[in-house]
Motif scaffolding. Sequence first.
Motif, short mmCIF file in Angstrom:
data_model
loop_
_atom_site.label_atom_id
_atom_site.label_comp_id
_atom_site.label_asym_id
_atom_site.label_seq_id
_atom_site.Cartn_x
_atom_site.Cartn_y
_atom_site.Cartn_z
N GLU A 27 0.84 -1.20 0.00
CA GLU A 27 0.00 0.00 0.00
C GLU A 27 0.87 1.25 0.00
O GLU A 27 0.65 2.21 -0.72
N THR A 31 1.07 4.18 -2.89
CA THR A 31 0.88 5.61 -2.65
C THR A 31 2.07 6.41 -3.20
O THR A 31 1.89 7.40 -3.90
N ASN A 34 1.84 6.54 -6.84
CA ASN A 34 0.88 7.57 -7.30
C ASN A 34 1.56 8.92 -7.38
O ASN A 34 1.41 9.65 -8.35
N SER A 35 2.27 9.23 -6.31
CA SER A 35 2.92 10.53 -6.28
C SER A 35 3.93 10.64 -7.42
O SER A 35 3.99 11.64 -8.12
N GLY A 38 2.14 11.17 -10.52
CA GLY A 38 1.60 12.54 -10.55
C GLY A 38 2.67 13.54 -10.93
O GLY A 38 2.47 14.36 -11.83
N PHE A 39 3.78 13.43 -10.29
CA PHE A 39 4.86 14.39 -10.60
C PHE A 39 5.32 14.24 -12.03
O PHE A 39 5.58 15.22 -12.71
N GLU A 40 5.38 12.99 -12.48
CA GLU A 40 5.85 12.78 -13.84
C GLU A 40 4.86 13.40 -14.82
O GLU A 40 5.27 14.06 -15.78
N ARG A 41 3.59 13.23 -14.50
CA ARG A 41 2.58 13.80 -15.39
C ARG A 41 2.71 15.32 -15.43
O ARG A 41 2.67 15.93 -16.48
N ASP A 42 2.89 15.89 -14.27
CA ASP A 42 3.09 17.34 -14.19
C ASP A 42 4.23 17.77 -15.10
O ASP A 42 4.11 18.71 -15.87
N ASP A 44 5.60 16.16 -17.60
CA ASP A 44 5.27 15.95 -19.01
C ASP A 44 4.45 17.11 -19.54
O ASP A 44 4.75 17.67 -20.58
N LEU A 45 3.40 17.43 -18.76
CA LEU A 45 2.48 18.48 -19.22
C LEU A 45 3.21 19.80 -19.36
O LEU A 45 3.02 20.52 -20.33
N ALA A 46 4.02 20.11 -18.39
CA ALA A 46 4.74 21.37 -18.42
C ALA A 46 5.64 21.42 -19.66
O ALA A 46 5.66 22.41 -20.39
N HIS A 48 5.38 19.67 -22.31
CA HIS A 48 4.55 19.67 -23.52
C HIS A 48 4.00 21.07 -23.79
O HIS A 48 4.11 21.58 -24.90
N PHE B 198 -0.50 26.52 -16.34
CA PHE B 198 0.52 26.33 -17.38
C PHE B 198 -0.05 26.79 -18.71
O PHE B 198 -1.25 26.93 -18.88
N TYR B 227 -3.12 20.80 -25.43
CA TYR B 227 -2.22 21.01 -24.30
C TYR B 227 -2.08 19.78 -23.42
O TYR B 227 -1.05 19.58 -22.80
N TYR B 231 -2.28 12.94 -22.42
CA TYR B 231 -3.26 12.76 -21.35
C TYR B 231 -4.68 13.06 -21.81
O TYR B 231 -5.64 12.78 -21.13
N LYS B 285 -3.08 22.30 -13.66
CA LYS B 285 -2.78 20.89 -13.41
C LYS B 285 -2.45 20.75 -11.93
O LYS B 285 -2.15 21.74 -11.25
N ALA B 286 -2.53 19.52 -11.47
CA ALA B 286 -2.17 19.28 -10.08
C ALA B 286 -1.85 17.82 -9.89
O ALA B 286 -2.13 17.00 -10.76
N ASN B 287 -1.26 17.51 -8.72
CA ASN B 287 -1.13 16.12 -8.35
C ASN B 287 -1.53 15.97 -6.90
O ASN B 287 -1.72 16.96 -6.19
N PHE B 288 -1.68 14.74 -6.45
CA PHE B 288 -2.19 14.46 -5.10
C PHE B 288 -1.47 15.26 -4.04
O PHE B 288 -2.06 15.90 -3.18
N ASP B 289 -0.18 15.23 -4.14
CA ASP B 289 0.61 15.81 -3.06
C ASP B 289 0.43 17.32 -2.98
O ASP B 289 0.38 17.90 -1.92
N ARG B 328 -7.23 8.56 -0.78
CA ARG B 328 -6.27 9.37 -0.02
C ARG B 328 -6.91 10.66 0.50
O ARG B 328 -6.24 11.57 0.96
#
Lengths: 1142, 379
Positions: A27, A31, A34-35, A38-42, A44-46, A48, B198, B227, B231, B285-289, B328
């Motif tokens: 678990e 978690t 996930n983080s 998430g960061f990787e997606r951020d 990538d998007l940035a 991109h 962004f 953009y 995704y 955009k955002a992520n969990f943290d 979460r």
Amino acid sequence: MEWNRLLKRQIRKFLHDEELNNPRLAEFIRTVNNSYNGFERDQDLAAHAFSISEMDYANINEKLQQEVEIKKAGIRELKQAIIKISDPENGSFPIDLDEDNLLDTLQYLEQLIEKRKASELELERSKARLTETANRLSLLVANLQRGILLEDENGKLIHTNQFYCDIFGLKEAPEKYTGKDCLELVSSTATLYKLPHQTLDLLVKLREDGKLALDNNLELADGRVLSLDLVPIYVNQKFNGFLWKFADITRELLLQQTTRRLSLVASANTSGVIIADDEGRINWCNEGFAKITGYTRDEILGRTPIELCQGPDTDKETLRKVLEAFSKGKDFNVEILYYRKDGTSFWGRTKGQALKEESSLYYFGIIEDITFDKEQEKRFEQLSLVASANTAGIITFTREETVEWLNSAYENITGYSLNDLRGKSPLPFVIGPLTDKEVMARMAASAAQQKNITEEFIHYRKDGSTFWSRVAMQFVHDSEGRLVQHFVIVEDITERKMAEKAMQVNEEKYRNIITNMNLGLVEVDNEDIIQFANHTFCEMSGFELQELIGQAAAKKFTWEKNVGVVKGKNELRKNGISDAYELAVKNKRGEIRWWLISGAPRYNDKGELLGSIGIHLDITNQKKLELDLKEAREAALQSASAKEAFLTNMSHEIRTPMNAVLGMTRQLMKTALNEQQRFYLNVINDSAEHLLVIINDILDISKIEAGKLQLEYIGFKPSELVKHCLQVVRHKAEEKGLQLINATSCDPNCILMGDPYRLTQVILNLLSNAIKFTEKGSVTLAGAPSKENPSNPSIIFVVSDTGIGMSEEYMQHVFENFTQEERDTARKYGGSGLGMAITHQLVKLMNGTIAVKSHKGIGSVFTVKIPAFPGTEADLPEKGKVEIDSSILKGKRILLAEDNEINRLVATTVLANVGAVVVEVENGQEAIRELLQHRYDAVLMDLQMPVMGGLEATRKIRSEVDKDIPVIALTANAIKGESDRCREAGMTGFVSKPFNEAELINKLAASISNNPETGTTEKELPAHTNLNGERLYDLWRLKQISRGNLAFEQRMVNLFLEKTPEMFNEMKLASQKGQLETVRAIAHKMKPSVDNMGMQSLLVLIREIENKASAIGQQKLNGLIDQVEALLHQVMEQLRELDIKN
Amino acid sequence: MKVSLYTLKQGKEEKHPASDEVEENKVQLVLCFGQRKWLSEADLYEKLHARFPSARIVIASTAGEIYHDVVMDAITITAIQFDHTEIKAASVNIGEYNSSREAGKELARQILAYENLCYLLVISDGGKVNGSELVEGLNDMNPHHLPITGGLAGDGADFIETIVGLDQQPVAGNIVLIGFIGNKLRIRHGSMGGWEVFGPERTVTRSQANQLFEVNHENALDLYKKYLGKYADDLPGSALLFPLSVKMPGQAEQIVRTILSIDNRTGSMTFAGNVPEGSSVRFMKANFDKLVVAASDAASGTIRPEERPPRFSLLISCVGRKIILGNRIDEEVEAVNEVLGPDTLLTGFYSYGEISPFNPETKCELHNQTMTITTFSEQ
């Protein structure tokens, strides 16, 4: 699960597979994964987005670059074009070909355009101006009635005109002379002048002077006269030649001369002129003389003036003077009365002038008709007389504006005498520093124009003191406008002036007062048009003064019907009437305001009505209060009547069930009850009775407050009233162990007038209260008719107790509604809190007074004083009262008409207890039917019933069934008037619900015994009872006591059977022996057991014996004892037959 | 000030151990949040009223309850007994007004009539009421920017119907405004999303209420997809992760607008709040943290080191966050709890829109995707 690649590396590095199987760790890793994701997606998007943005930017940049290039090229072309077309004279503009922007170019172009525009416009304008001027000038010069020469600075002729040529006889057309030497031309005509050389010299000199020379008169040889204006011309301060202007003024000069001559002749003609020789004979006369004397010239010539014109009134002395002068060859000047040919006369001022020609002497005479002057003089003399007598100062003036004469009044007023002022102008004497300069200036201006004027100013006296004067300056002119007389009238107006000033001060004062008092002041004229409004009024109305002046007041502030009100008020003003009124108005904002307006007519100083003046006070707030008050009052009245209606209803609605509660409670009490039940029942009974008291109190106070309570005015015996009151409360007092003391001293025969019922109520209230609030000790009723004031007799009652007393403070409120001293008083002692209020109100209603004295813990003393006049036996409503025995009802048939079932049940139960036979019906109609079919002894009739009410039924019974049968009303309405209505309907009496058992029985019994058909007399009563063979006892009381103990009951009965005959025998014996006291004592002793056995008929007899043993006499007593014996025998028989167990 | 927090789950009541002992007959305000289906229980209001006879009772449906440091689907009851603060409350129903703005105005007019107000709490229907307009209406009547916070009721993740009630069983369309009177109550508020912008700023050139068609004259959905790059394949499910930052015309602050749905046919996107033409928008955009950190930051914003920690804090968070954070979700509440400390009792709910000003003494705004925190303490 596919881990993030970065994480996967770490997992591979640090974790074993078995560790990954640990669910908690798994678990955790999820978690973290996930983080990571998430960061990787951020990221990538940035990245991109950044790349997209870069692309966008590049695109846009390229586009912009292209656009810039195109623009630059365009600008360059434009600038080159401008440089090409620009006018070098207008100053070359620094255009930078390398500069990208067009700003400089635009500015330059704009300037050029502006310049061009301005110059074109200017050119156009001046062109037009010049053309127009030239045209105008040439036309002017050509048509000018002046000879014109215009030479330039070199002396050359520029222009001349036809008129010049005509003047000087030049033959050529004017244009021909242009360009010639100007002076030469002028010289060529010099011969035409009367004085050619001098004239020419003058002209040359004028020209050499080079100055403006106007109005030079030049005489021509042929008599014409020319006027020359020589004008040097300067253009831009540079000499530019001369303008010669010749005008022919011959005619004007000629005209002037002729006029002068003619006027001489004309003036010579106005008087008579004669020439006489040395003997006085007229040898020439003018037309004037002939005219004034009325003679023809032929008649005149050769005669002397004296011969011609002397008449009876011609003054001889003057004639003598004339002749004397004449004879001495002297000049003379006289005024003398001439007679005309027609006999009329005139005053002639005659100037005679001796003319010596060589040796001979002539007289030249001028005769002027001065009749008018003479008359004026005479009139003036008369006026002078009047003037000198006048109280106003009068000064007359000579033509030279100096003082000619003044009257004594003037001297009195100013202190100046004629000698002081004669031949002088008075003004410097009579004015001073306080005199208004403006007024003086006005007077001077009027004097100069000989116009009348009246002014007021401060006048100085000779002694330097001042006064207010009113000065009228008057000029008298004759018909031809000549000044004849000039005088001045001076009045001392100091007093009036002071009064005016005082008035002004007053007025100002009042205006200030009005303003300070916030009073709005308005003045209107006769058409209701506002002439003036003060500041406060403006504020009140919300209008500016300018918005008000000239407006119709009524229209401005009021509407419709109020306009009429204002009109009416204005009519009043016209009749000189002042008054004040309230008016609803609208202010500027349209809000409705209330004004108190005090209006008065307004007059001017001549007493003419100018309009009216109004003083306004804004009373909106007061008005609102007043309206609120009115509304509140109406609301209060409404609520009062609602209260009354409510109470009427309540009276009915509550009394009916109360009737049932009380009635059934009493019946229940008569049954066998255990202790607990009895206790409960007592509580119910007490509470219900208490409630009834409260309801009655409330009804009473309401009636009193509504003014609906009306007092009786009948005769009563105070002694009986006292007895009754004490009797009523005795039981209660004894119950509490209190001593009830009768300390009254009322003569048993004393009869007073008043309302015994209300007085009883008052005393009962006070007594009950005293008993209620006294735990131990005594309650005393004292009372006696007051002898204090024989003209206003009264009766005084004093109720004193040894109870809890009252605090000083509470005593003040003791008579108010719903007051009790302590909040827990009601809980402890009960009561509605209305008793004392009712008492107080009743006393007040009877015009009496009530006073209280009290000490906390010691007791209270209430003193009531009621006015009461003595009455007589005749005033007593009924004589004596027959004691009624309820046993009379035994076996009687009573018809009960009542729609309420509970009430029927109660009444039936009560009546059945006394042995009456009750038949029930539910309404009046049924009652009538029943009465027609069966015989009844009495009817109990409810008033409010369906189908047919009690009143209607009773009327029917009286008219159709039975005139005499007693009909007792049952009513829940305790409202006044009910008993009257019952009586009117033919009812015998009435019982109010909830009925008191005793009252019902008494009323019924009384009415039956009074009814000759059904009733019996008191004496017959026992016998009658006997005959009926009814049960003569009732064991309910015994059962009450025994509470179901049958053995006890039996024992009691046995005891009665055993003891009573003994006692009776003792009584009989005592009676035979005349031991009346013993008889009474035995009767008293017998009473309780007889009572307990419910032997009503027997009880009546025993009571009679007890009460009257000593009063009724032996024989009567024996009769009573016989009756007791018979009755006792019967009842004992019945008792013996009784089987208690059943 | 005393606060008790209860939860009702399957008919069982539990009192949170951090609660005070309130005197139930002196409780002035009761906030009851829960799932719509459970709130519809016929006599919920009657029961609450019987128990808290003097309290104004607000009942609202939600998309999740915050029970101190736990997020649950249940019924929570917060009973507040103030020492120095008086409560005034009013309620209107949107059905009786032409617009949400008019309703907001009327409501504000009723409550702002009282003097000495220090704070207003608004709990509104989240389905029939347009939150943006409601906020405008409230702001219209609140020129001095008395602090207003609150939120729109929710309906789980169902978006069918939300219900709200003041002193009555909750029904759809109700808006409740609660005025707090007194000078002893100290209110702090903070609102954070945790979203990052962004891409360049663009201008909305075609929109209708909350439906967006074009930005910079380009198709909005196409641009959005461009953009999102790879995704974009996850749309519409991933839309929650990519809200839009909107700066209204003439406003300096940006607010977050969640995408409710996309329409490939018309190329439009529908947001949980109006996106007027002329607004400047950027993608987010955002992520969990970051979301969790934002909740913690929102809480930190309400803290003043010199002040005692507040007794009680009302957390209104966005349903979007709950959907994103999934299992979460507790973390954001825990984060708030960590910041505010053990002395502060937390309660609140997941909403369809949060209402609070950006900064103290400014007008309030409708937010999406934020954790909005209001803390209460009496001095």
